[in-house]
Design a protein around this motif. Structure first.
Motif, PDB file in Angstrom:
ATOM      1  N   SER A   1     -45.472   6.373  50.979  1.00 34.43           N
ATOM      2  CA  SER A   1     -46.858   6.729  50.671  1.00 34.43           C
ATOM      3  C   SER A   1     -47.625   5.443  50.362  1.00 34.43           C
ATOM      4  CB  SER A   1     -46.932   7.713  49.511  1.00 34.43           C
ATOM      5  OG  SER A   1     -46.603   7.077  48.312  1.00 34.43           O
ATOM      6  N   TRP A   2     -48.911   5.456  50.694  1.00 36.46           N
ATOM      7  CA  TRP A   2     -49.735   4.242  50.646  1.00 36.46           C
ATOM      8  C   TRP A   2     -50.988   4.493  49.840  1.00 36.46           C
ATOM      9  CZ3 TRP A   2     -47.345   0.215  53.101  1.00 36.46           C
ATOM     10  CH2 TRP A   2     -46.297   0.554  53.974  1.00 36.46           C
ATOM     11  N   LYS A   3     -51.409   3.443  49.153  1.00 40.73           N
ATOM     12  CA  LYS A   3     -52.646   3.532  48.377  1.00 40.73           C
ATOM     13  C   LYS A   3     -53.409   2.236  48.578  1.00 40.73           C
ATOM     14  CE  LYS A   3     -53.365   6.115  44.152  1.00 40.73           C
ATOM     15  NZ  LYS A   3     -52.766   6.472  42.876  1.00 40.73           N
ATOM     16  N   LYS A   4     -54.597   2.317  49.116  1.00 34.12           N
ATOM     17  CA  LYS A   4     -55.436   1.134  49.364  1.00 34.12           C
ATOM     18  C   LYS A   4     -54.676   0.028  50.089  1.00 34.12           C
ATOM     19  CE  LYS A   4     -58.507   2.038  45.498  1.00 34.12           C
ATOM     20  NZ  LYS A   4     -58.665   1.845  44.064  1.00 34.12           N
ATOM     21  N   GLY A   5     -53.972   0.413  51.134  1.00 30.70           N
ATOM     22  CA  GLY A   5     -53.293  -0.581  51.965  1.00 30.70           C
ATOM     23  C   GLY A   5     -51.982  -1.102  51.399  1.00 30.70           C
ATOM     24  N   LYS A   6     -51.597  -0.604  50.218  1.00 33.40           N
ATOM     25  CA  LYS A   6     -50.325  -1.049  49.656  1.00 33.40           C
ATOM     26  C   LYS A   6     -49.365   0.130  49.552  1.00 33.40           C
ATOM     27  CE  LYS A   6     -50.247  -4.710  46.684  1.00 33.40           C
ATOM     28  NZ  LYS A   6     -50.332  -5.290  45.340  1.00 33.40           N
ATOM     29  N   CYS A   7     -48.085  -0.185  49.662  1.00 35.10           N
ATOM     30  CA  CYS A   7     -47.082   0.859  49.533  1.00 35.10           C
ATOM     31  C   CYS A   7     -46.988   1.290  48.072  1.00 35.10           C
ATOM     32  CB  CYS A   7     -45.723   0.341  50.027  1.00 35.10           C
ATOM     33  SG  CYS A   7     -44.419   1.569  49.865  1.00 35.10           S
ATOM     34  N   ALA A   8     -47.169   2.587  47.830  1.00 34.68           N
ATOM     35  CA  ALA A   8     -47.056   3.117  46.467  1.00 34.68           C
ATOM     36  C   ALA A   8     -45.614   3.487  46.161  1.00 34.68           C
ATOM     37  CB  ALA A   8     -47.954   4.327  46.307  1.00 34.68           C
ATOM     38  N   SER A   9     -44.914   4.007  47.163  1.00 35.17           N
ATOM     39  CA  SER A   9     -43.493   4.330  47.009  1.00 35.17           C
ATOM     40  C   SER A   9     -42.923   4.629  48.382  1.00 35.17           C
ATOM     41  CB  SER A   9     -43.294   5.541  46.088  1.00 35.17           C
ATOM     42  OG  SER A   9     -43.935   6.677  46.641  1.00 35.17           O
ATOM     43  N   GLY A  10     -41.605   4.516  48.476  1.00 32.33           N
ATOM     44  CA  GLY A  10     -40.993   4.838  49.764  1.00 32.33           C
ATOM     45  C   GLY A  10     -39.525   4.483  49.802  1.00 32.33           C
ATOM     46  N   GLY A  11     -38.857   5.091  50.762  1.00 29.16           N
ATOM     47  CA  GLY A  11     -37.440   4.814  50.909  1.00 29.16           C
ATOM     48  C   GLY A  11     -36.825   5.733  51.940  1.00 29.16           C
ATOM     49  N   ALA A  12     -35.520   5.621  52.060  1.00 33.61           N
ATOM     50  CA  ALA A  12     -34.814   6.415  53.066  1.00 33.61           C
ATOM     51  C   ALA A  12     -33.440   6.822  52.546  1.00 33.61           C
ATOM     52  CB  ALA A  12     -34.657   5.611  54.350  1.00 33.61           C
ATOM     53  N   VAL A  13     -32.988   7.975  53.024  1.00 31.76           N
ATOM     54  CA  VAL A  13     -31.647   8.460  52.691  1.00 31.76           C
ATOM     55  C   VAL A  13     -30.923   8.836  53.981  1.00 31.76           C
ATOM     56  CG1 VAL A  13     -30.292  10.209  51.460  1.00 31.76           C
ATOM     57  CG2 VAL A  13     -32.420   9.368  50.456  1.00 31.76           C
ATOM     58  N   LEU A  14     -29.702   8.356  54.084  1.00 37.64           N
ATOM     59  CA  LEU A  14     -28.864   8.648  55.252  1.00 37.64           C
ATOM     60  C   LEU A  14     -27.615   9.390  54.772  1.00 37.64           C
ATOM     61  CD1 LEU A  14     -28.098   8.111  58.298  1.00 37.64           C
ATOM     62  CD2 LEU A  14     -27.023   5.999  57.505  1.00 37.64           C
ATOM     63  N   VAL A  15     -27.363  10.525  55.380  1.00 38.43           N
ATOM     64  CA  VAL A  15     -26.170  11.304  55.031  1.00 38.43           C
ATOM     65  C   VAL A  15     -25.276  11.384  56.261  1.00 38.43           C
ATOM     66  CG1 VAL A  15     -25.294  13.522  54.188  1.00 38.43           C
ATOM     67  CG2 VAL A  15     -27.485  12.653  53.364  1.00 38.43           C
ATOM     68  N   GLN A  16     -24.078  10.859  56.156  1.00 33.03           N
ATOM     69  CA  GLN A  16     -23.156  10.840  57.298  1.00 33.03           C
ATOM     70  C   GLN A  16     -21.920  11.663  56.967  1.00 33.03           C
ATOM     71  OE1 GLN A  16     -23.433   6.512  57.076  1.00 33.03           O
ATOM     72  NE2 GLN A  16     -23.615   6.477  59.300  1.00 33.03           N
ATOM     73  N   VAL A  17     -21.552  12.483  57.917  1.00 32.66           N
ATOM     74  CA  VAL A  17     -20.398  13.355  57.722  1.00 32.66           C
ATOM     75  C   VAL A  17     -19.212  12.773  58.483  1.00 32.66           C
ATOM     76  CG1 VAL A  17     -19.490  15.668  58.107  1.00 32.66           C
ATOM     77  CG2 VAL A  17     -21.878  15.363  57.448  1.00 32.66           C
ATOM     78  N   LEU A  18     -18.125  12.543  57.779  1.00 35.65           N
ATOM     79  CA  LEU A  18     -16.954  11.933  58.413  1.00 35.65           C
ATOM     80  C   LEU A  18     -16.120  12.997  59.121  1.00 35.65           C
ATOM     81  CD1 LEU A  18     -15.961   9.388  55.619  1.00 35.65           C
ATOM     82  CD2 LEU A  18     -17.467   9.057  57.588  1.00 35.65           C
ATOM     83  N   PRO A  19     -15.339  12.569  60.117  1.00 33.85           N
ATOM     84  CA  PRO A  19     -14.504  13.527  60.858  1.00 33.85           C
ATOM     85  C   PRO A  19     -13.572  14.280  59.909  1.00 33.85           C
ATOM     86  CG  PRO A  19     -14.448  11.352  61.906  1.00 33.85           C
ATOM     87  CD  PRO A  19     -15.186  11.189  60.609  1.00 33.85           C
TER      88      PRO A  19
END
Ligand SMILES: [Zn+2]
Length: 289
Positions: free
Chosen positions: A163-181
Motif C-alpha cells: 500500500s502506498w501513501k503520497k508516493g511512498k510505501c506505507a506497508s507491504g510484503g509477501a508470503v510464500l507457502v510451499q507444500v513438500l512431496p
C-alpha cells in the motif's frame, strides 16, 4: 531492528516464508524515481527476489529474474545473492499510473500479459539453471506461483501486497507457502483453508514483522517451527572488477573503438546508478594479459 525475513515449517511438510518490504520498496522508489505503477510492479518482483534469494544455499550463489509482459513498463529485472542482498531495475520507470474501474492500480496493464518470466540461478554448478514460464496474468504473484509449479515442480501459494501513501510505501510484503512431496492430505486441506483467509497482504505487514505475519496465520498449527529469521536488504554488489569483466567481454576492438570515440568508457549500473569510468590506459591494460 527487527528481521524482515522469516521462514517456518510445519512438520517438515509445509514451508512458509515471508518478507516484509516497506524499506526496500522505498529504497527502490528513491533510486529509480518510480511512478506509482512502476513502484508497485518492481516492489512485487523484488519481494519474489527476496523470497527466492533466501532459498539459495551458499553466500556465493546468485540468481536473476527477468519478467517481461510486453507492456509499457518493459522488462523488470531483479537479482538476489545468497547473502540476502537484492536489487532491481525496470526499463521504463516513469510509465503513468493506470487505474481500473475500482480505482486500483492495474499492474497487469502496465506489465502486459504476453510474455514470460526467466529465472537464472548460478549455484556453482558447471551450467547455471535456467527456468522459463509464460506469464498467466501480468499481476506478478500469480505469474510466479505458476512459475514455481511449472518450472520447479513446486506446488505453492504466493501472495503479495503493497500500500502506498503520497508516493511512498506505507506497508507491504509477501508470503510464500510451499507444500513438500508427501504432505499429509488433512494438513494440505487445512492449509488451503488458511490460504483463503490470507488477503489484504499490505495491511498484514503494517507494523508487523515477517515472523508476526506467519504466526498470525499459522500459529494454530501444531508443529510450526521457525527455522530462519534474518534480513533481506536492497544492496547492489556491482564493482570495478565486474565492470572490467564486462569491458573484456566486448573484445579489444570494440572496447578501443568506444575509447577512440568517447575518450573513455563509462558504464552506469542499472541497479544502483553508480557510474564507473575507465580511461584509455586502463582499458588498454585490461587486454594486456
Ligand atoms: Zn550497482
Amino acid at each position: 531492528m527487527n528481521a524482515n525475513y522469516c521462514r517456518a515449517m510445519i512438520n517438515n511438510m509445509v514451508v512458509i516464508s515471508a518478507v516484509e518490504m516497506k524499506n526496500i520498496a522505498n529504497k527502490a522508489v528513491k533510486l529509480h524515481n518510480l511512478s506509482p505503477v512502476a513502484a508497485e510492479a518492481l516492489s512485487r518482483t523484488l519481494a519474489v527476489a527476496g523470497l527466492m534469494g533466501k532459498q539459495l544455499k551458499n553466500t556465493t550463489d546468485y540468481m536473476s529474474i527477468t519478467l517481461n509482459g510486453g507492456g509499457p513498463l518493459g522488462s523488470i529485472t531483479v537479482a538476489a545473492n545468497g547473502k540476502g542482498e537484492i536489487k532491481g531495475t525496470i526499463d521504463n520507470p516513469s510509465v503513468e499510473t493506470e487505474f481500473n474501474d475500482e480505482g486500483n492500480l492495474t499492474v497487469a496493464n502496465a506489465v502486459g500479459k504476453d510474455g514470460k518470466i526467466t529465472v537464472v540461478k548460478d549455484i556453482g554448478l558447471k551450467q547455471p539453471f535456467v527456468g522459463t514460464t509464460q506469464l498467466v496474468s501480468g499481476e506478478i504473484a500469480q505469474d510466479f506461483a505458476n512459475y514455481f509449479v511449472v518450472s520447479e515442480q513446486q506446488p505453492c501459494a504466493l501472495t503479495i501486497g503493497f500500500s502506498w501513501k503520497k508516493g511512498k510505501c506505507a506497508s507491504g510484503g509477501a508470503v510464500l507457502v510451499q507444500v513438500l512431496p508427501g504432505c499429509d492430505p488433512k494438513l494440505l486441506f487445512d492449509i488451503e483453508t488458511t490460504l483463503y483467509a490470507m488477503d489484504q497482504m499490505s495491511y498484514q505487514f503494517a507494523n508487523s514483522t515477517a515472523r508476526q505475519v506467519i504466526e498470525r496465520f499459522f500459529a494454530c498449527y501444531d508443529g510450526l517451527t521457525v527455522t530462519d529469521e534474518s534480513f533481506v536488504n536492497y544492496k547492489c554488489d556491482c564493482s570495478t572488477k565486474r565492470m572490467q569483466r564486462l569491458i573484456r567481454s566486448l573484445g579489444k576492438d570494440e572496447a578501443m573503438d568506444i575509447v577512440a570515440e568517447q575518450g573513455k568508457i563509462q558504464i552506469q549500473c542499472h541497479f544502483c546508478n553508480k557510474t564507473y569510468n575507465f580511461d584509455a590506459q586502463s582499458v588498454q591494460k585490461l587486454f594486456e594479459n
